[in-house]
Design an enzyme around this catalytic site. Sequence first.
Site, short mmCIF file in Angstrom:
data_model
loop_
_atom_site.label_atom_id
_atom_site.label_comp_id
_atom_site.label_asym_id
_atom_site.label_seq_id
_atom_site.Cartn_x
_atom_site.Cartn_y
_atom_site.Cartn_z
N GLY B 54 0.91 -1.16 -0.45
CA GLY B 54 -0.33 0.03 0.15
C GLY B 54 0.64 1.51 0.30
N GLU B 70 -0.61 1.53 -7.06
CA GLU B 70 -0.23 0.27 -5.95
C GLU B 70 -0.18 -0.88 -6.58
OE1 GLU B 70 2.20 0.77 -3.32
OE2 GLU B 70 1.62 3.07 -3.61
N GLU B 127 10.15 -6.93 -3.15
CA GLU B 127 10.22 -7.53 -1.16
C GLU B 127 8.72 -8.15 -1.54
OE1 GLU B 127 12.00 -7.39 1.29
OE2 GLU B 127 12.35 -4.89 1.86
#
Lengths: 256, 256
Positions: B54, B70, B127
């Site tokens: 987010g 996003e 990530e």
Amino acid sequence: MTGNDIPEGYDPKAFEPFAVTVDLAVFTVREAVLHVLLIRRGQAPYAGAWALPGGFVLPDESAERAALRELAEETGLSRERASGLHLEQLRTYSDPDRDPRMRVVSVAFAALVPDLPEPSGGGDAAEAQWVALDGSLRSPLAFDHGRILADARRRIGDKLEYTSLAMGFCPPEFTLGELQQVYETVWGVALDRPNFRRKVLATPGFVEPVGGAAQRRTGGRGKPAALYRAGRAVVLHPPLLRPVVDSAGDTSGEGA
Amino acid sequence: MTGNDIPEGYDPKAFEPFAVTVDLAVFTVREAVLHVLLIRRGQAPYAGAWALPGGFVLPDESAERAALRELAEETGLSRERASGLHLEQLRTYSDPDRDPRMRVVSVAFAALVPDLPEPSGGGDAAEAQWVALDGSLRSPLAFDHGRILADARRRIGDKLEYTSLAMGFCPPEFTLGELQQVYETVWGVALDRPNFRRKVLATPGFVEPVGGAAQRRTGGRGKPAALYRAGRAVVLHPPLLRPVVDSAGDTSGEGA
DNA sequence: GCCTTTATAGTCAACCTGACCATTGAGGGC
DNA sequence: GCCCTCAATGGTCAGGTTGACTATAAAGGC
């Protein structure tokens, strides 16, 4: 939030501060017509237009709490009574230019109240009025409130199908006729009475008969009806589907 | 907003400025297991914990636009490809202390993607990882993301019943077996294959057979299956109800 | 009393659902 | 090539549910 975009304890320059408000679509069923609570705006922008009641979320409260506070203020009910009403978050409206004055993000809520004896607010919010949603409302609402109201109305109609939401419009004890009236009003269709009755009674936990020998007769014209209370069920299995509207040759559904 | 609480063009002192973010619960079905896209947090608070991807809503974009941005970043898809995915607003989380650093209001979204060949993000958001939701995830998520994820999961499951949402997990052309797999995975139940097939084909606008003589055979072991495309219907009439779980003696439904 | 009104009971056929059984058409092993 | 396995697809059947309707009961108005 979460973003690894902003490193440590948030650089205040890294994001825009927004004002956060709540807007309420408060519905009731009155004389077989769906009504919504609206206020008449006094100042610009949209001076003189109808708007949904609402207000800012305060620093130490959640949007839910702010909505409950506004609901109590607007309906003139005490906080305790208001907290017994059905109040649910609808969605959040965040178009950058939805308010011409500044950046305002609004969390919209839908609320259901039984047909209250009191007109609406008694004190502060004397502006609030019940407005019938029978097509007589001509002027567009302020801001994007027309859209919010339409979304709320659709949501309510949808949730009648698979939840016990309808009883949010009813007093604690009600007849099946009154309950059916809610469905017919919100959906705008007529339902077969024996079938509605059979379906409701066959759905476990939907309603439960009131004890004692209480029947309703006073005002009514016909045979007195038995009284029921809300059952424990919140979601209905199976759902009480509304009749297919069947708008000519369109086999597909509509918007999500 | 709307409140007649604040007179003219908003006194800046009259309300608290909030940070507004979006959080995404991005789901996919992979090898018959529901997966969600999570990131591992690098810094406090909740350093080392999993969190939903987010970020902040920028000054000139809506929450929807921020969520799409996003989603594209996190999945590594182009903006165009990402905009073809199913992305819907879930609800807004606004507890005053949901983020220990400051007042952050987050608009949560749920997104559905087909099982992508690419692991996840290719560039910046290295990530991000797909994490199976099969009970193997032990550690609690950062912030209130565990609750957001649970809400998103429930919503997805519910919407499978009455919308064509399931196809958001499927590639453009798919077999009925694949579609059924989605239902079984999200609901965690086994469905009867002939009955599922009959129901899907009988629901108007749900799926439409792909033209030509395209059949699938290559990898599969059994008889090749016919390919289908998503139909025009968005809402299903009648709905495809999930089997009653019937959790022993509880005739009522569960939470709203 | 008789009529109107609303509640409630019951009937019946069409449809839908869940549980099954049967057949088809690939690939794999040998 | 022959048989076996696997998944897709085609049917069947009983039971439950729905929608359309008819019938009866119990009030109030006159």
